[in-house]
Design a protein around this motif. Structure first.
Motif, mmCIF file in Angstrom:
data_model
loop_
_atom_site.group_PDB
_atom_site.id
_atom_site.type_symbol
_atom_site.label_atom_id
_atom_site.label_comp_id
_atom_site.label_asym_id
_atom_site.label_seq_id
_atom_site.Cartn_x
_atom_site.Cartn_y
_atom_site.Cartn_z
ATOM 1 N N ILE A 40 15.740 10.755 -4.216
ATOM 2 C CA ILE A 40 14.574 11.409 -4.848
ATOM 3 C C ILE A 40 13.456 10.379 -5.042
ATOM 4 C CG2 ILE A 40 13.743 12.668 -6.867
ATOM 5 C CD1 ILE A 40 16.631 13.608 -7.329
ATOM 6 N N ARG A 41 12.287 10.707 -4.527
ATOM 7 C CA ARG A 41 11.127 9.809 -4.634
ATOM 8 C C ARG A 41 9.981 10.545 -5.323
ATOM 9 N NH1 ARG A 41 11.703 6.874 1.334
ATOM 10 N NH2 ARG A 41 13.784 6.094 0.859
ATOM 11 N N VAL A 42 9.326 9.868 -6.241
ATOM 12 C CA VAL A 42 8.273 10.534 -7.029
ATOM 13 C C VAL A 42 6.956 9.772 -6.924
ATOM 14 C CG1 VAL A 42 9.098 9.396 -9.146
ATOM 15 C CG2 VAL A 42 7.653 11.366 -9.347
ATOM 16 N N GLU A 43 5.865 10.538 -6.764
ATOM 17 C CA GLU A 43 4.533 9.935 -6.869
ATOM 18 C C GLU A 43 4.001 10.264 -8.249
ATOM 19 O OE1 GLU A 43 0.092 9.687 -4.804
ATOM 20 O OE2 GLU A 43 1.303 11.462 -4.420
ATOM 21 N N ARG A 98 -2.142 -3.474 -1.427
ATOM 22 C CA ARG A 98 -0.843 -2.785 -1.499
ATOM 23 C C ARG A 98 0.282 -3.788 -1.713
ATOM 24 N NH1 ARG A 98 3.436 -1.286 1.768
ATOM 25 N NH2 ARG A 98 4.282 0.807 1.356
ATOM 26 N N LEU A 99 1.308 -3.360 -2.405
ATOM 27 C CA LEU A 99 2.534 -4.168 -2.514
ATOM 28 C C LEU A 99 3.728 -3.246 -2.719
ATOM 29 C CD1 LEU A 99 3.770 -4.337 -5.657
ATOM 30 C CD2 LEU A 99 1.822 -5.814 -5.988
ATOM 31 N N GLU A 100 4.893 -3.810 -2.425
ATOM 32 C CA GLU A 100 6.144 -3.116 -2.730
ATOM 33 C C GLU A 100 6.939 -4.020 -3.664
ATOM 34 O OE1 GLU A 100 6.396 -1.276 1.809
ATOM 35 O OE2 GLU A 100 7.992 -2.579 1.089
ATOM 36 N N ALA A 101 7.592 -3.416 -4.645
ATOM 37 C CA ALA A 101 8.476 -4.200 -5.517
ATOM 38 C C ALA A 101 9.885 -3.677 -5.329
ATOM 39 C CB ALA A 101 8.051 -4.048 -6.970
ATOM 40 N N ASP A 120 14.957 7.058 -6.608
ATOM 41 C CA ASP A 120 15.145 6.103 -5.529
ATOM 42 C C ASP A 120 13.865 5.277 -5.310
ATOM 43 O OD1 ASP A 120 17.009 5.822 -3.075
ATOM 44 O OD2 ASP A 120 15.008 6.023 -2.199
ATOM 45 N N ARG A 121 12.747 5.924 -5.530
ATOM 46 C CA ARG A 121 11.469 5.224 -5.295
ATOM 47 C C ARG A 121 10.362 5.866 -6.131
ATOM 48 N NH1 ARG A 121 9.813 4.251 0.824
ATOM 49 N NH2 ARG A 121 11.813 3.160 0.703
ATOM 50 N N ILE A 122 9.424 4.997 -6.576
ATOM 51 C CA ILE A 122 8.242 5.489 -7.290
ATOM 52 C C ILE A 122 7.007 5.039 -6.528
ATOM 53 C CG2 ILE A 122 6.862 5.188 -9.407
ATOM 54 C CD1 ILE A 122 9.520 5.019 -10.952
ATOM 55 N N TYR A 123 6.120 5.981 -6.250
ATOM 56 C CA TYR A 123 4.831 5.657 -5.620
ATOM 57 C C TYR A 123 3.747 5.708 -6.687
ATOM 58 C CZ TYR A 123 7.135 6.736 -1.155
ATOM 59 O OH TYR A 123 7.983 6.763 -0.082
ATOM 60 N N HIS A 182 6.284 1.427 -4.758
ATOM 61 C CA HIS A 182 5.243 1.169 -3.759
ATOM 62 C C HIS A 182 3.898 1.478 -4.414
ATOM 63 C CE1 HIS A 182 8.040 1.600 0.006
ATOM 64 N NE2 HIS A 182 8.570 0.856 -0.951
ATOM 65 N N PHE A 183 3.034 0.468 -4.413
ATOM 66 C CA PHE A 183 1.785 0.572 -5.177
ATOM 67 C C PHE A 183 0.594 0.273 -4.274
ATOM 68 C CE2 PHE A 183 -1.126 -2.219 -7.846
ATOM 69 C CZ PHE A 183 -1.790 -1.170 -8.450
ATOM 70 N N LYS A 184 -0.401 1.145 -4.266
ATOM 71 C CA LYS A 184 -1.649 0.791 -3.568
ATOM 72 C C LYS A 184 -2.853 1.210 -4.379
ATOM 73 C CE LYS A 184 -0.920 4.463 -0.083
ATOM 74 N NZ LYS A 184 -0.963 4.823 1.336
ATOM 75 N N THR A 185 -3.923 0.443 -4.205
ATOM 76 C CA THR A 185 -5.130 0.660 -5.011
ATOM 77 C C THR A 185 -6.351 0.104 -4.277
ATOM 78 O OG1 THR A 185 -6.190 0.160 -7.135
ATOM 79 C CG2 THR A 185 -4.768 -1.542 -6.257
#
Ligand SMILES: C[S@@+](CC[C@H](N)C(=O)[O-])C[C@H]1O[C@@H](n2cnc3c(N)ncnc32)[C@H](O)[C@@H]1O
Length: 264
Positions: free
Chosen positions: A40-43, A213-216, A116-119, A156-159
């Protein structure tokens, strides 16, 4: 985010089968709602829902949740998701729900390890330092994310905001999170067609602004996989360097042999 169109304003969200108005009811039971055990991945802060809708359509083996605080965005997101799936030939959206929720209350929506992942895409930058605690990459939010994510967990973060990105690098680092794939201009060499664009991203790219952008990597499996990828890359680089040095040495020997032959 400015909400101008009121076209669907009357549409009842209660009857919308894509929308979850009380996400707390599914805490610890999201898999039951999706009807499978897929990740499950959530934005968080999905806006009008382009990113999460496209992600769901491109990755049917993954479950997606788009979260935002405003009903109007849930309406727009739901229309967008249905349209994208219809273009794909399906009149149902099997792997996506849109959730009315505030990240402040994340722990009331998700049990530990459920995600599993957060955007975090183009989160509000809250430029005044007195509002720093509201930034979605503030350490108090990172603690919530760490709790909700599982052993494969990633953020996963972008701005478009350099100041938010700087703040976030420090915040991730202070929370001892391992970062990877850091980019200061994501689309420098042309649009990254392996990454789905958001509405805000499209707008900023059209204006020629860089995207940060970066991924942690958070979970133990995600960290182990990342380390082994890095070690693999280091081993290949070392092997290439060894081969290069050997070729240079052989070429040197050949040159020396030719000079000696010419001298005879
Ligand atoms: C600038 S918009 C970005 C929208 C979309 N992600 C994009 O890239 O096009 C930020 C969104 O985050 C939402 N948001 C802000 N704070 C939030 C919070 N604490 N919890 C959930 N959503 C939030 C806002 O309502 C808004 O829709």
């Amino acid at each position: 985010m400015r909400l101008r169109s009121r076209k669907n304003a009357g549409e009842s969200l209660e009857k919308n089968d894509l929308v979850v108005l009380e996400p707390g009811r599914y805490r610890g039971r999201w898999r039951e709602l999706f009807g499978n055990d897929n990740p499950i991945r959530v934005e968080i802060g999905m806006g009008k829902g382009q990113f999460i809708s496209r992600m769901s359509a491109s990755n049917p083996g993954i479950n997606y949740l788009g979260m935002d605080m405003f009903d109007e965005l849930l309406r727009k997101g739901s229309a967008k998701a249905k349209q994208i799936w219809l273009e794909k030939g399906s009149d149902t959206v099997p792997n996506l729900f849109l959730v009315r929720g505030n990240a402040e209350r994340l722990e009331e929506m998700f049990a530990p390890g459920e995600l599993d992942r957060i955007y975090l895409n183009f989160s509000d930058p809250w430029p005044k330092s007195k509002h720093a605690k509201r930034r979605l990459t503030h350490s108090r939010f990172l603690e919530k994310y760490k709790e909700a994510l599982n052993e494969r967990g990633e953020i996963h973060f972008k701005t478009d905001s350099l100041s938010l990105f700087e703040f976030s690098l420090n915040s991730f680092s202070d929370s001892l999170l391992q970062m990877r794939n850091i980019s200061l201009d994501l689309h420098r060499n042309g649009l990254r067609d392996d990454l789905v664009m958001t509405e805000y991203e499209t707008k900023f790219v059209e204006r020629g602004q860089p995207i940060y952008r970066l991924e942690a990597v958070i979970g133990s499996e995600a960290i182990a996989r990342h380390r082994s990828e890095v070690e693999g890359k280091m081993r290949s680089a070392a092997a290439r360097e060894e081969a290069r040095q050997q070729a240079a040495a052989e070429a040197g020997e050949q040159d020396a042999l030719s000079s000696a032959e010419n001298a005879e």
